[in-house]
Design a protein around this motif. Sequence first.
Motif, PDB file in Angstrom:
ATOM      1  N   UNK A  52      38.871  44.233  31.752  1.00 24.00           N
ATOM      2  CA  UNK A  52      38.937  45.055  32.971  1.00 24.00           C
ATOM      3  C   UNK A  52      38.936  46.532  32.607  1.00 24.00           C
ATOM      4  N   UNK A  54      46.893  32.200  33.045  1.00 24.87           N
ATOM      5  CA  UNK A  54      46.495  31.251  32.011  1.00 24.87           C
ATOM      6  C   UNK A  54      46.690  29.794  32.402  1.00 24.87           C
ATOM      7  N   UNK A  84      43.476  29.121  34.305  1.00 22.69           N
ATOM      8  CA  UNK A  84      42.185  28.929  33.646  1.00 22.69           C
ATOM      9  C   UNK A  84      41.966  27.463  33.313  1.00 22.69           C
ATOM     10  N   UNK A 131      45.415  45.456  41.029  1.00 24.29           N
ATOM     11  CA  UNK A 131      44.336  44.926  41.859  1.00 24.29           C
ATOM     12  C   UNK A 131      44.771  43.637  42.559  1.00 24.29           C
ATOM     13  N   UNK A 162      45.513  43.315  51.246  1.00 20.39           N
ATOM     14  CA  UNK A 162      44.326  43.278  52.105  1.00 20.39           C
ATOM     15  C   UNK A 162      44.306  42.006  52.963  1.00 20.39           C
ATOM     16  N   UNK A 212      38.781  37.294  36.937  1.00 20.54           N
ATOM     17  CA  UNK A 212      37.538  36.530  36.891  1.00 20.54           C
ATOM     18  C   UNK A 212      36.936  36.428  35.509  1.00 20.54           C
ATOM     19  N   UNK A 213      37.298  37.335  34.614  1.00 13.22           N
ATOM     20  CA  UNK A 213      36.671  37.262  33.296  1.00 13.22           C
ATOM     21  C   UNK A 213      37.160  36.049  32.515  1.00 13.22           C
ATOM     22  N   UNK A 214      38.278  35.452  32.940  1.00 14.52           N
ATOM     23  CA  UNK A 214      38.770  34.275  32.215  1.00 14.52           C
ATOM     24  C   UNK A 214      38.856  33.028  33.099  1.00 14.52           C
ATOM     25  N   UNK A 228      37.672  30.468  35.918  1.00 17.85           N
ATOM     26  CA  UNK A 228      36.546  29.976  36.720  1.00 17.85           C
ATOM     27  C   UNK A 228      37.095  29.167  37.892  1.00 17.85           C
ATOM     28  N   UNK A 236      39.056  24.585  33.780  1.00 17.57           N
ATOM     29  CA  UNK A 236      38.421  24.019  32.586  1.00 17.57           C
ATOM     30  C   UNK A 236      38.424  22.492  32.710  1.00 17.57           C
ATOM     31  N   UNK A 289      47.883  34.134  26.102  1.00 14.36           N
ATOM     32  CA  UNK A 289      46.545  33.879  25.605  1.00 14.36           C
ATOM     33  C   UNK A 289      45.980  35.165  25.049  1.00 14.36           C
ATOM     34  N   UNK A 336      39.344  32.730  25.138  1.00 16.81           N
ATOM     35  CA  UNK A 336      40.764  32.989  25.289  1.00 16.81           C
ATOM     36  C   UNK A 336      41.516  31.938  24.471  1.00 16.81           C
ATOM     37  N   UNK A 375      40.686  28.127  25.058  1.00 15.91           N
ATOM     38  CA  UNK A 375      40.954  27.521  26.363  1.00 15.91           C
ATOM     39  C   UNK A 375      39.850  27.794  27.374  1.00 15.91           C
ATOM     40  N   UNK A 376      39.111  28.869  27.163  1.00 17.15           N
ATOM     41  CA  UNK A 376      38.046  29.203  28.113  1.00 17.15           C
ATOM     42  C   UNK A 376      37.128  30.232  27.472  1.00 17.15           C
ATOM     43  N   UNK A 377      35.850  30.127  27.761  1.00 24.16           N
ATOM     44  CA  UNK A 377      34.929  31.152  27.324  1.00 24.16           C
ATOM     45  C   UNK A 377      35.078  32.327  28.275  1.00 24.16           C
ATOM     46  N   UNK A 378      35.236  33.523  27.716  1.00 20.33           N
ATOM     47  CA  UNK A 378      35.423  34.686  28.586  1.00 20.33           C
ATOM     48  C   UNK A 378      34.083  35.304  28.918  1.00 20.33           C
ATOM     49  N   UNK A 379      34.006  35.775  30.129  1.00 20.21           N
ATOM     50  CA  UNK A 379      32.748  36.287  30.616  1.00 20.21           C
ATOM     51  C   UNK A 379      32.836  37.803  30.725  1.00 20.21           C
ATOM     52  N   UNK A 439      31.819  39.368  33.952  1.00 20.95           N
ATOM     53  CA  UNK A 439      32.796  39.235  35.029  1.00 20.95           C
ATOM     54  C   UNK A 439      33.709  40.456  35.090  1.00 20.95           C
ATOM     55  N   UNK A 440      33.915  41.098  33.957  1.00 22.78           N
ATOM     56  CA  UNK A 440      34.770  42.279  33.951  1.00 22.78           C
ATOM     57  C   UNK A 440      34.129  43.354  34.821  1.00 22.78           C
ATOM     58  N   UNK A 448      31.981  42.716  37.169  1.00 28.82           N
ATOM     59  CA  UNK A 448      31.988  42.205  38.529  1.00 28.82           C
ATOM     60  C   UNK A 448      33.332  42.502  39.195  1.00 28.82           C
ATOM     61  N   UNK A 449      34.371  42.409  38.386  1.00 29.03           N
ATOM     62  CA  UNK A 449      35.707  42.668  38.858  1.00 29.03           C
ATOM     63  C   UNK A 449      35.806  44.099  39.389  1.00 29.03           C
ATOM     64  N   UNK A 450      35.152  45.002  38.666  1.00 30.72           N
ATOM     65  CA  UNK A 450      35.125  46.391  39.084  1.00 30.72           C
ATOM     66  C   UNK A 450      34.348  46.527  40.392  1.00 30.72           C
ATOM     67  N   UNK A 456      33.982  44.260  42.596  1.00 29.47           N
ATOM     68  CA  UNK A 456      34.815  43.663  43.650  1.00 29.47           C
ATOM     69  C   UNK A 456      35.826  44.689  44.156  1.00 29.47           C
ATOM     70  N   UNK A 457      36.347  45.465  43.208  1.00 27.58           N
ATOM     71  CA  UNK A 457      37.353  46.442  43.571  1.00 27.58           C
ATOM     72  C   UNK A 457      36.748  47.516  44.474  1.00 27.58           C
ATOM     73  N   UNK A 490      36.358  46.100  47.816  1.00 26.07           N
ATOM     74  CA  UNK A 490      37.661  46.070  48.498  1.00 26.07           C
ATOM     75  C   UNK A 490      37.957  47.419  49.126  1.00 26.07           C
TER      76      UNK A 490
END
Lengths: 360, 80
Positions: A1, A188, A191, A221, A228, A242-244, A246, A250, B4, B44, B51-55, B58-59, B61-63, B65-66, B69
């Motif tokens: 982020x 976590x 995820x 955020x 909101x 969202x980066x971790x 989905x 999993x 994580x 992660x 535990x998960x592939x990080x995207x 998406x980081x 996209x997060x911005x 989204x903000x 908002x």
Amino acid sequence: MNNNKAIVQDMIKEIQSDRQSISMMEVCGTHTMAIAKSGIKDLLPDNIKLISGPGCPVCVTAQGDIDAVIELVQQQDLILATFGDMMRVPGTRSSLQEARSQGADIRVVYSPMDAVEMARTNPSQEVVFLGIGFETTAPPVGASIEAARAMQVSNFSVLSLHKLVPPALEIIFSDPDIKVDALICPGHVSLVIGLDPYRELVNKYQKPCVITGFDDSDILQGILMILLQFRQQQYRAEIQYRRAVKEDGNPVAQSVLKRIFKEVDTRWRGIGLIPGSGLEIREEYIEFNARYKFNVPDIEDVPIKGCSCGEILTGKISPHDCPLFGSACNPLNPIGPCMVSHEGACAAYYRYTPLRGEIR
Amino acid sequence: MCLGVPGKLMSISENNAAVVDVNGNQVEISTALTPDAEIGQWVLVHAGFAMQVMDESEAEESLALMLELQKIRESLLYEQ
Ligand code: SF4
């Protein structure tokens, strides 16, 4: 982020200008720690409250279960492998650390696979892994059981005290004594489990649930996304992190959970028995279940005198309201698990806001 | 406990044994729970498992989204 300063400042301004009276619970202990460290609480207007929740696995472990583990290591000749957080948690008579100084073979590991490896290289010794944690930790433990079976490591077993988060959240939302308008949901745990369990909660209770990350900007955020929803009066389960995380979590980890464990009723500190909130190893893997292998006793909960961890875990009071906080109870001499665990609310407050008197 | 940490996948060998780089440290982990993870991706890591592939996208996209908002909030303010 993006930790862009200007955006963070904008978010803080936006939150400070909000006049809605809302109390949000940060479910997860890692959030409690991050929030305490960041000083975010000090920036919030009085009408927005953040309260700590039950998301510290060590803290919610029932007193009787801790006593049973200590009895196990004192009575059986075995190696107990555990995450470090458990070592100093006080049992009714001693802690694992004290049991170790009295001769019990207790070793701190970073991964349950380390315990499998320990068993493989010490074939004449039984190795028991202490399975404590939520949906984040149970899949690695389940995968280790599968690995042990594949490698035919038969002197490895797990004492599963794992817990599931959504059933506890259901209690938080449905208890009239607990005033929580929205949840900052654990990054976590989510995820693994994804958005669906929170959708169910929102449908049932019409309160926002936002899965949030752990940076300051993530948390701000997450708070804004909740505010909101209140302004729009439309309540949703959403993902900020969202980066971790989905939407469907999993699925591989979920299927490991289903294969190895079954849901059982289990006790939580401060809450009591929650139906379907525990994970026990299935009969198909019974040779890896330390509970049967060593006949682990069922011990009643004897609450720790004067410790209010239970009320803190359900957001009924703040650590500063505990008369022992900072005086009789501190990190060097912890009375309850909330002061021991790195992510316990008492430990987080002690470290970052030791003196504040008011509840926020 | 649910901590994580992000790490970059450096290698994957037999039985899902993998090495990730976490802040310059090489850590041995398992990819049993993320069988689709590929070398070079960020994952992660928790309790010795990816535990998960990080995207990374998406980081961003997060911005986005903000900013979205922010627009919604502004429009709500005008309505009031
Ligand atoms: S300050 Fe200590 S005694 Fe008080 S609730 Fe927290 S852990 Fe328990």
